[in-house]
Design a protein around this motif. Structure first.
Motif, PDB file in Angstrom:
ATOM      1  N   SER A 226       4.743   4.637   4.746  1.00 33.12           N
ATOM      2  CA  SER A 226       4.281   5.726   5.592  1.00 33.12           C
ATOM      3  C   SER A 226       3.637   6.861   4.798  1.00 33.12           C
ATOM      4  O   SER A 226       2.948   7.701   5.348  1.00 33.12           O
ATOM      5  CB  SER A 226       5.454   6.276   6.399  1.00 33.12           C
ATOM      6  OG  SER A 226       6.424   6.793   5.519  1.00 33.12           O
ATOM      7  N   ARG A 227       3.885   6.899   3.510  1.00 34.79           N
ATOM      8  CA  ARG A 227       3.243   7.892   2.636  1.00 34.79           C
ATOM      9  C   ARG A 227       3.365   7.381   1.210  1.00 34.79           C
ATOM     10  O   ARG A 227       3.891   6.292   1.007  1.00 34.79           O
ATOM     11  CB  ARG A 227       3.919   9.260   2.788  1.00 34.79           C
ATOM     12  CG  ARG A 227       5.361   9.262   2.351  1.00 34.79           C
ATOM     13  CD  ARG A 227       5.907  10.693   2.266  1.00 34.79           C
ATOM     14  NE  ARG A 227       7.355  10.724   2.109  1.00 34.79           N
ATOM     15  CZ  ARG A 227       7.991  10.596   0.942  1.00 34.79           C
ATOM     16  NH1 ARG A 227       7.320  10.384  -0.176  1.00 34.79           N
ATOM     17  NH2 ARG A 227       9.319  10.642   0.893  1.00 34.79           N
ATOM     18  N   ASN A 228       2.945   8.178   0.256  1.00 34.81           N
ATOM     19  CA  ASN A 228       3.086   7.787  -1.142  1.00 34.81           C
ATOM     20  C   ASN A 228       4.532   8.006  -1.604  1.00 34.81           C
ATOM     21  O   ASN A 228       5.018   9.129  -1.635  1.00 34.81           O
ATOM     22  CB  ASN A 228       2.117   8.592  -2.003  1.00 34.81           C
ATOM     23  CG  ASN A 228       2.228   8.245  -3.466  1.00 34.81           C
ATOM     24  OD1 ASN A 228       2.650   9.060  -4.276  1.00 34.81           O
ATOM     25  ND2 ASN A 228       1.892   7.040  -3.820  1.00 34.81           N
TER      26      ASN A 228
ATOM     27  N   ASP B 246       0.861  -1.171   0.000  1.00 32.32           N
ATOM     28  CA  ASP B 246       0.000   0.000   0.000  1.00 32.32           C
ATOM     29  C   ASP B 246       0.904   1.230   0.000  1.00 32.32           C
ATOM     30  O   ASP B 246       1.519   1.563   1.001  1.00 32.32           O
ATOM     31  CB  ASP B 246      -0.904  -0.023   1.244  1.00 32.32           C
ATOM     32  CG  ASP B 246      -1.715   1.253   1.340  1.00 32.32           C
ATOM     33  OD1 ASP B 246      -1.748   2.001   0.353  1.00 32.32           O
ATOM     34  OD2 ASP B 246      -2.295   1.504   2.410  1.00 32.32           O
ATOM     35  N   ASP B 247       0.950   1.881  -1.146  1.00 31.14           N
ATOM     36  CA  ASP B 247       1.858   3.016  -1.312  1.00 31.14           C
ATOM     37  C   ASP B 247       1.172   4.302  -0.832  1.00 31.14           C
ATOM     38  O   ASP B 247       0.966   5.223  -1.606  1.00 31.14           O
ATOM     39  CB  ASP B 247       2.246   3.100  -2.796  1.00 31.14           C
ATOM     40  CG  ASP B 247       3.305   4.152  -3.060  1.00 31.14           C
ATOM     41  OD1 ASP B 247       3.954   4.590  -2.089  1.00 31.14           O
ATOM     42  OD2 ASP B 247       3.473   4.529  -4.227  1.00 31.14           O
ATOM     43  N   GLY B 248       0.820   4.310   0.447  1.00 28.97           N
ATOM     44  CA  GLY B 248       0.202   5.512   1.022  1.00 28.97           C
ATOM     45  C   GLY B 248      -1.165   5.850   0.455  1.00 28.97           C
ATOM     46  O   GLY B 248      -1.470   7.024   0.260  1.00 28.97           O
TER      47      GLY B 248
ATOM     48  N   ILE C  12       9.522   2.776  -6.025  1.00 28.66           N
ATOM     49  CA  ILE C  12      10.003   2.600  -4.654  1.00 28.66           C
ATOM     50  C   ILE C  12       9.153   1.554  -3.938  1.00 28.66           C
ATOM     51  O   ILE C  12       9.668   0.727  -3.169  1.00 28.66           O
ATOM     52  CB  ILE C  12       9.948   3.944  -3.898  1.00 28.66           C
ATOM     53  CG1 ILE C  12      10.735   5.010  -4.640  1.00 28.66           C
ATOM     54  CG2 ILE C  12      10.437   3.776  -2.472  1.00 28.66           C
ATOM     55  CD1 ILE C  12      12.214   4.943  -4.497  1.00 28.66           C
ATOM     56  N   ALA C  13       7.834   1.580  -4.200  1.00 32.22           N
ATOM     57  CA  ALA C  13       6.947   0.583  -3.586  1.00 32.22           C
ATOM     58  C   ALA C  13       7.404  -0.826  -3.976  1.00 32.22           C
ATOM     59  O   ALA C  13       7.452  -1.743  -3.140  1.00 32.22           O
ATOM     60  CB  ALA C  13       5.500   0.826  -4.025  1.00 32.22           C
TER      61      ALA C  13
ATOM     62  N   ILE D 127       8.479   2.103   6.249  1.00 28.69           N
ATOM     63  CA  ILE D 127       7.355   1.182   6.402  1.00 28.69           C
ATOM     64  C   ILE D 127       6.515   1.584   7.604  1.00 28.69           C
ATOM     65  O   ILE D 127       7.047   1.869   8.673  1.00 28.69           O
ATOM     66  CB  ILE D 127       7.864  -0.264   6.564  1.00 28.69           C
ATOM     67  CG1 ILE D 127       8.441  -0.728   5.226  1.00 28.69           C
ATOM     68  CG2 ILE D 127       6.736  -1.200   7.008  1.00 28.69           C
ATOM     69  CD1 ILE D 127       8.986  -2.128   5.258  1.00 28.69           C
ATOM     70  N   ARG D 128       5.203   1.642   7.408  1.00 27.31           N
ATOM     71  CA  ARG D 128       4.309   1.983   8.507  1.00 27.31           C
ATOM     72  C   ARG D 128       3.772   0.715   9.172  1.00 27.31           C
ATOM     73  O   ARG D 128       3.787   0.607  10.388  1.00 27.31           O
ATOM     74  CB  ARG D 128       3.164   2.831   7.953  1.00 27.31           C
ATOM     75  CG  ARG D 128       2.116   3.166   8.977  1.00 27.31           C
ATOM     76  CD  ARG D 128       1.263   4.318   8.468  1.00 27.31           C
ATOM     77  NE  ARG D 128       0.017   4.389   9.206  1.00 27.31           N
ATOM     78  CZ  ARG D 128      -1.031   5.114   8.819  1.00 27.31           C
ATOM     79  NH1 ARG D 128      -0.962   5.783   7.694  1.00 27.31           N
ATOM     80  NH2 ARG D 128      -2.119   5.153   9.532  1.00 27.31           N
ATOM     81  N   ASP D 129       3.295  -0.230   8.377  1.00 28.23           N
ATOM     82  CA  ASP D 129       2.797  -1.491   8.925  1.00 28.23           C
ATOM     83  C   ASP D 129       3.284  -2.640   8.074  1.00 28.23           C
ATOM     84  O   ASP D 129       3.417  -2.517   6.862  1.00 28.23           O
ATOM     85  CB  ASP D 129       1.256  -1.533   8.893  1.00 28.23           C
ATOM     86  CG  ASP D 129       0.630  -0.480   9.769  1.00 28.23           C
ATOM     87  OD1 ASP D 129       0.870  -0.528  10.981  1.00 28.23           O
ATOM     88  OD2 ASP D 129      -0.072   0.399   9.233  1.00 28.23           O
ATOM     89  N   LYS D 130       3.534  -3.770   8.765  1.00 28.06           N
ATOM     90  CA  LYS D 130       3.889  -4.997   8.045  1.00 28.06           C
ATOM     91  C   LYS D 130       2.947  -6.078   8.559  1.00 28.06           C
ATOM     92  O   LYS D 130       2.931  -6.347   9.755  1.00 28.06           O
ATOM     93  CB  LYS D 130       5.327  -5.406   8.369  1.00 28.06           C
ATOM     94  CG  LYS D 130       6.308  -5.007   7.304  1.00 28.06           C
ATOM     95  CD  LYS D 130       7.604  -5.774   7.353  1.00 28.06           C
ATOM     96  CE  LYS D 130       8.456  -5.383   8.542  1.00 28.06           C
ATOM     97  NZ  LYS D 130       9.829  -5.924   8.429  1.00 28.06           N
TER      98      LYS D 130
END
Ligand code: UDP
Ligand code: MG
Length: 305
Positions: free
Chosen positions: A66-68, A39-41, A73-74, A299-302
């Motif tokens: 954490s953001r787009n 999920d790319d933000g 990069i994603a 990364i915000r969540d894995k």
């Protein structure tokens, strides 16, 4: 094991259909697999939809940035997490048909390290098609390594190639180019690229142009060279002009009439200088990006790893 990597940015409408069509393919696979959704933000319900999928099937894993950060990069983030012996990259908008996977996998089992796909047709408007076509031709004419034409991200890569990509530290990532750079045994599969399943393209023409510049500037010194050639050509023309002016002054009485030619040559040389500075600036800004050494992504969540 196979890893299938899909970057998603605001694709909540497509996700159910994507997973249904993928399941139809993966159910028939004898090898184990994992599906990594990045999920790319997204700002819509994409992340919630992905989490629901993970609860249904733990082989589906979710990474939230954490953001787009952008498409390329994603993909890089997911490449760092993928465990598979072979990794398959595809877009999440169903422009890359999942039905092609068995063919990619078969070629990998035949011993190819990279199986990339080449689009034989596109369902975008003529302007975008023309832009893509010219980009691939310009890039292949200018690049110092052989980058296959019309080959996008949709591809399968052997673990060894993935490891090569992972060791590449650059920030301006043009995956199709890096993949070609890696070498090994590469082969192509041809397919018709369909239209998007739903929603608008997330990559605006501007972002695609940016990616095109990344492709050209990371794989070619030709623009820098061009600056030198233009400069040399301009200098030669002005030198010839200069000789003529001296001749006019010494042997004729037509001198001083040269105002127009003066202005013209000043403008011409000025233009050359500005263009050359622009080219150099483009490389310098890339050097600056690289030396900052910021992490590629956050990364915000894995979920599921
Ligand atoms: N995408 C992404 N981050 C972005 C833009 C796009 O992860 O900043 C994803 C998008 O959700 C899709 C894929 O990358 O799954 C390709 O995007 P798109 O269809 O907009 O690109 P195009 O087909 O125009 O090259
Ligand atoms: Mg698309």
């Amino acid at each position: 094991m196979f890893s299938i990597i899909i970057p998603l940015y605001n694709e909540e409408k497509t996700i159910p259909e994507l997973v249904t069509r993928l399941a139809a393919v993966t159910d028939g696979m004898s090898d184990p697999w994992e599906l990594i959704l990045v999920d790319d933000g997204s700002t819509d319900g994409s992340f919630t939809a992905m989490c629901a999928l993970h609860r249904n099937d733990p082989r589906i894993k979710v990474v939230r940035l954490s953001r787009n950060f952008g498409h390329q990069i994603a993909i890089s983030a997911a490449l760092d997490l993928a465990q598979g012996d072979a990794v398959i990259l595809m877009d999440g908008d169903l422009q890359d048909p999942p039905e092609l996977l068995p063919q990619l996998i078969k070629l990998w089992k035949d011993g190819y390290h990279v199986v990339y796909t080449v689009k034989t047709s596109r369902k975008e408007n003529w302007l975008k098609r023309l832009a893509f076509k010219s980009f691939y031709r310009i890039l292949s004419a200018m690049s110092s390594i052989k980058i296959p034409m019309d080959a996008g991200n949709f591809s399968l890569m052997d673990r060894r190639v993935v490891e090569v990509l992972r060791t590449m530290p650059e920030r301006n990532r043009y995956i199709s180019g890096l993949r070609a750079w890696a070498g090994f045994q590469q082969t192509a599969v041809y397919y018709d690229r369909g239209p998007r399943f739903a929603g608008k393209p997330q990559m605006s023409l501007g972002r695609l142009f940016h990616l095109a510049l990344d492709g050209i500037f990371s794989f070619s010194n030709a623009p820098l060279r061009a600056a030198i050639y233009f400069g040399m050509a301009a200098a030669m023309v002005s030198f010839a002009g200069g000789l003529y002016v001296v001749y006019e002054k010494l042997f004729t009485n037509l001198a001083i009439l040269g105002w127009a030619s003066t202005i013209v040559s000043i403008l011409f040389v000025g233009g050359m200088i500005l263009m050359t500075l622009g080219v150099i600036g483009e490389y310098i800004s890339r050097i600056y990006e690289e030396v900052k050494k910021r992490p590629l992504y956050v990364i915000r969540d894995k979920i599921g790893f």
